[in-house]
Design a protein around this motif. Structure first.
Motif, short mmCIF file in Angstrom:
data_model
loop_
_atom_site.label_atom_id
_atom_site.label_comp_id
_atom_site.label_asym_id
_atom_site.label_seq_id
_atom_site.Cartn_x
_atom_site.Cartn_y
_atom_site.Cartn_z
N ARG A 61 20.66 -0.63 -49.16
CA ARG A 61 19.34 -1.27 -49.14
C ARG A 61 18.29 -0.32 -48.59
O ARG A 61 17.16 -0.31 -49.03
CB ARG A 61 19.37 -2.54 -48.29
CG ARG A 61 18.03 -3.28 -48.35
CD ARG A 61 17.92 -4.35 -47.32
NE ARG A 61 17.76 -3.87 -45.98
CZ ARG A 61 16.63 -3.38 -45.48
NH1 ARG A 61 15.56 -3.30 -46.23
NH2 ARG A 61 16.58 -2.97 -44.24
N LEU B 249 16.47 -1.03 -37.83
CA LEU B 249 15.42 -1.14 -36.82
C LEU B 249 15.64 -0.26 -35.60
O LEU B 249 14.69 0.22 -34.98
CB LEU B 249 15.28 -2.62 -36.42
CG LEU B 249 13.92 -3.07 -35.91
CD1 LEU B 249 12.82 -2.71 -36.88
CD2 LEU B 249 13.95 -4.57 -35.65
N GLU C 297 8.74 1.38 -42.35
CA GLU C 297 10.06 0.82 -42.05
C GLU C 297 9.94 -0.36 -41.09
O GLU C 297 10.66 -1.34 -41.19
CB GLU C 297 10.95 1.91 -41.45
CG GLU C 297 11.26 3.07 -42.39
CD GLU C 297 10.07 4.02 -42.63
OE1 GLU C 297 9.03 3.89 -41.94
OE2 GLU C 297 10.18 4.88 -43.51
N LEU C 298 8.99 -0.23 -40.14
CA LEU C 298 8.77 -1.35 -39.20
C LEU C 298 8.10 -2.53 -39.92
O LEU C 298 8.18 -3.66 -39.45
CB LEU C 298 7.90 -0.88 -38.03
CG LEU C 298 8.64 -0.04 -36.97
CD1 LEU C 298 7.65 0.68 -36.08
CD2 LEU C 298 9.57 -0.91 -36.15
N THR D 77 11.34 -4.08 -42.33
CA THR D 77 12.63 -4.49 -41.79
C THR D 77 12.64 -5.86 -41.09
O THR D 77 13.44 -6.72 -41.45
CB THR D 77 13.23 -3.39 -40.89
OG1 THR D 77 13.16 -2.15 -41.58
CG2 THR D 77 14.67 -3.68 -40.55
N HIS E 182 4.43 4.89 -33.61
CA HIS E 182 5.04 3.55 -33.48
C HIS E 182 6.49 3.68 -33.03
O HIS E 182 7.02 2.83 -32.37
CB HIS E 182 5.04 2.81 -34.82
CG HIS E 182 3.68 2.61 -35.38
ND1 HIS E 182 2.75 1.80 -34.77
CD2 HIS E 182 3.09 3.10 -36.49
CE1 HIS E 182 1.64 1.81 -35.48
NE2 HIS E 182 1.81 2.60 -36.52
N ASN F 56 5.65 3.38 -39.75
CA ASN F 56 5.16 2.00 -39.84
C ASN F 56 5.66 1.29 -41.10
O ASN F 56 5.76 0.06 -41.09
CB ASN F 56 3.63 1.95 -39.77
CG ASN F 56 2.95 2.70 -40.88
OD1 ASN F 56 3.32 3.84 -41.17
ND2 ASN F 56 1.99 2.09 -41.53
#
Lengths: 234, 469
Positions: free
Chosen positions: A198, A159, B223-224, B227, A221, B221
């Motif tokens: 992963r 993240l 990956e967001l 996760t 984003h 977006n």
């Protein structure tokens, strides 16, 4: 639980139907083909293609990575070279000053980074804020596309690479690969056959979008700006 | 009934001048960027051959690779589901969301998700569905279906987006600049990413020898989406397989250059199952739903080449029909040339023949297809099937029957063409015909080129006599 097992047996039936329908479309002679032959054919596809990949202007992959990013084709990305990892905190400080940012970053919790001396810089910044900065170390680089590769692990949260406004990524010169395909050999060596982390992300520039009238905007984003620091580790 | 609807859609689209502006703003830019990308990569043609061979290889051994992918995905902790049709596929996803007690669901753009009707299925169950791709976010606010497979909001102009964001965003902005609109969406979507219970993505590739699921985005977006939530669900068509990650690379080179004109997207991610023991983040559960929905029919019906499609959208960007009518007129998830071929496989030829008949067969789509799908040939194959199964309109069948009678009688044929040229003369003004009886469906929206003197046969004979003399 009953519901769950019903679903699984239904899914099983659908699986059978799909495989049966695939068989129906095939000549019977295909039945005899052995997995080894399929694998041989698949390998031959790769072997025959090698010379047609995008070529590099430089023989040294790290030079090519720098050249590509400097030429501006990688969206929202800058690059610098450092002779020695110990100079990294200073380079980050200069970056923060240059962009008029607070003296605080989120540092990837990985020993090669955390053991450096960061002075009074905050290392646990909240990435959810405007103008936040993250700093991490990529596992590999790819010269062909100007990319870095990041594997999820016990020291690499995924993240953190998608929330900050500014993203600083270090990559060791010796880990820069020439072509995209070269990654598959390294992955096999790192993780073994049929294995992968992963999450494996190739990052090539800042988060962007062309969804409104085809116009490119950075920072859709994720990061608006990416700064790569190529560390000379040889 | 559906056939009339297509005609109405086309006429609505042609009568909407704003739509044409919106379509051209994006597709013209995309065409130019693609052309530059291809020019800058000398190996493009050979890579195209390579991509075609890789896809053909996978289609040939589809069952082998599906089984291999399933085995490796399970070994990495994913649960693999199978769905023969759209309803079952959506139901599997809905069931998983219920089991997890999900309230909020984030989704990154997946055309397969649209194909199986997933957004509607989730809405029916009252989940809070948040589309995270910027274009999907825009059309979700507008209540529109996607109009392009790469730029789903291509039918909307910046002015439309300004209005939508002002009405719907929590902290609306005054600016009408694209950069500020993007920032507004960024603020709006950020907290949804972090508070979702389930994240749903599609797949650009499924890697058989590792069980990895590859997504390709510029926004980050995907990956967001995958996760933060505790569950990641993948919905993917069974044709998405590649033998290994090395085989995905040439296809990535083709896909991105053909779609957006870049060498690679900003984020190319290979997801693999739930969070591992020592990982610092990631979902606790991962489900992969493998969907057939008409694909195995394409193996049988000799539509095999269509299974090569990597969904780049180049065929529609270059299609003269798409550029005029846009995506919605097609009335299906997949518009343009690739849609004309795929949709009859999913919805049946009866329901999807009109877009097939709208094609001009100019061949541009095959020329730009990164995996060399013979789209015009496949479209003609559907027309042939429609003729055999009597799916096309009675008017069409009558006209073709007339033509076939004429074409078998050379003298009658010549007489008729000569007569037609004579009859058209009174309606021509400076080389163009603006109106003529029985030509309304052509002349309503454009002028018809007037005959330039004599018929081909007349000119041919005259030339031959001159040569012989």
């Amino acid at each position: 639980m009953k519901h769950k097992s019903d679903e699984l047996s239904r899914s099983d039936q659908h699986r059978k139907d799909i495989f049966a329908d695939i068989k129906k479309g095939k000549p019977a002679s295909n039945e005899a083909i052995k997995p080894e032959q399929i694998e041989r054919e698949a390998q031959a596809l790769l072997d025959n293609y090698v010379q047609d990949r995008p070529f590099a202007l430089s023989n040294e992959p790290a030079d090519e990575l720098v050249r590509r990013i400097t030429s501006g084709v990688v969206i929202g990305t800058t690059i610098e070279r450092l002779d020695c990892t110990s100079l990294l905190p200073k380079a980050v400080e200069i970056f923060l000053d240059k962009h008029d940012l607070p003296n605080s970053i989120l540092l990837q919790p990985s020993a090669p980074l955390t053991r450096l001396s960061w002075g009074d810089m905050g290392l646990l910044a909240n990435l959810d804020q405007e103008n936040s900065v993250s700093v991490c170390m990529a596992d590999l680089g790819i010269a062909e596309t100007g990319s870095v590769i990041i594997h999820s692990s016990e020291t690499m949260p995924v993240l953190m690479n998608f929330l900050s406004t500014y993203q600083i990524i270090t990559v060791r010169k010796s880990t820069v690969l020439r072509h995209l395909e070269d990654y598959s050999e390294i992955a096999l060596r790192l993780f073994g056959p049929n294995k992968s982390p992963r999450n494996t992300t190739l990052i090539t520039g800042a988060s962007g979008t062309t969804d409104i009238e085809g116009e490119l905007v950075q920072g859709a984003h994720g990061p608006r700006h990416v700064h790569i620091i190529c560390l000379d580790d040889q | 009934m559906k056939q009339n609807k297509f005609k109405r859609n086309v006429s609505d689209a042609l009568n909407n001048p704003k739509l044409k502006v919106a379509i051209r703003r994006t597709t013209d830019r995309a065409d130019a960027k693609r052309a530059t990308a291809v020019k800058n990569f000398p190996g493009f043609d050979r890579t195209r051959e390579q991509g075609q061979k890789i896809k053909d290889h996978v289609i040939e051994y589809l069952d082998y690779y599906l089984a291999e992918f399933e085995r490796n995905a399970i070994a990495n902790g994913s649960i693999v589901h199978w769905a023969k049709n759209a309803e079952h596929a959506s139901q599997i996803v809905v069931d998983i969301c219920h089991e997890q007690g999900a309230k909020k669901i984030t989704r990154s753009k997946s055309m397969l998700g649209e194909e199986i009707g997933l957004p509607a299925a989730l809405d029916r169950e009252d989940f809070e569905r948040v589309e995270t791709d910027l274009a999907e976010h825009i059309i979700q606010l507008a209540g529109d279906p996607p109009s392009h497979i790469v730029w789903p909001a291509l039918h909307l102009t910046r002015e439309d987006v300004v209005d939508l964001f002002r009405e719907n965003h929590q902290n609306p902005i005054e600016s009408t600049q694209v950069v500020d609109l993007v920032s507004s969406a960024r603020r709006e979507l950020r907290h949804h990413f972090l508070s979702a219970d389930v994240g749903i993505t599609g797949a650009n590739f499924l890697v058989a020898d590792t069980g990895q699921v590859c997504t390709v985005t510029n926004e980050g977006n995907a990956e967001l989406t995958t996760t933060p939530p505790k569950v990641h669900i993948v919905t993917a068509g069974i044709e998405k397989l590649v033998p290994s990650i090395a085989h995905a690379m040439p296809l990535l080179r083709l896909l991105v250059r053909s779609a957006t004109g870049a060498d690679i997207t900003q984020y190319t991610t290979f997801h693999n199952g739930p969070k591992r023991g020592t990982d610092l983040d990631g979902p606790e559960h991962c489900h992969i739903v493998l969907v057939d929905n008409g694909r195995t029919n394409m193996l049988k019906d000799d539509m095999k080449e269509m299974l090569r499609c990597i969904r780049c959208g180049a065929c529609m960007n270059h299609c003269v029909v798409y550029k005029h009518i846009g995506g919605h007129a097609y009335g299906s998830v997949y518009p343009g040339p690739m849609g004309a071929v795929i949709t009859p496989n999913i919805d049946g030829l009866n329901n999807a023949f009109e877009p097939v008949s709208a094609c001009t067969l100019n061949g541009k789509c095959q020329e730009v297809c990164p995996v060399n799908i013979p789209l015009p040939t496949l479209i003609r194959a559907w027309r042939k099937k429609a003729w055999e199964k009597k799916v096309d309109t009675i008017r069409n069948r009558f006209l073709v029957a007339c033509f076939s009678q004429l074409a078998q009688r050379p003298r009658l044929f010549q007489f008729t063409t000569n007569m037609a040229i004579l009859m058209m003369k009174p309606f021509s003004r400076r080389g163009w015909i603006r109106w003529m009886p029985f030509a309304g469906s052509w002349t309503t929206n454009r002028d018809l080129l007037a005959p330039q003197g004599q018929s081909f046969i007349q000119q041919y004979q005259k030339n031959r006599e001159r040569h012989e003399a």
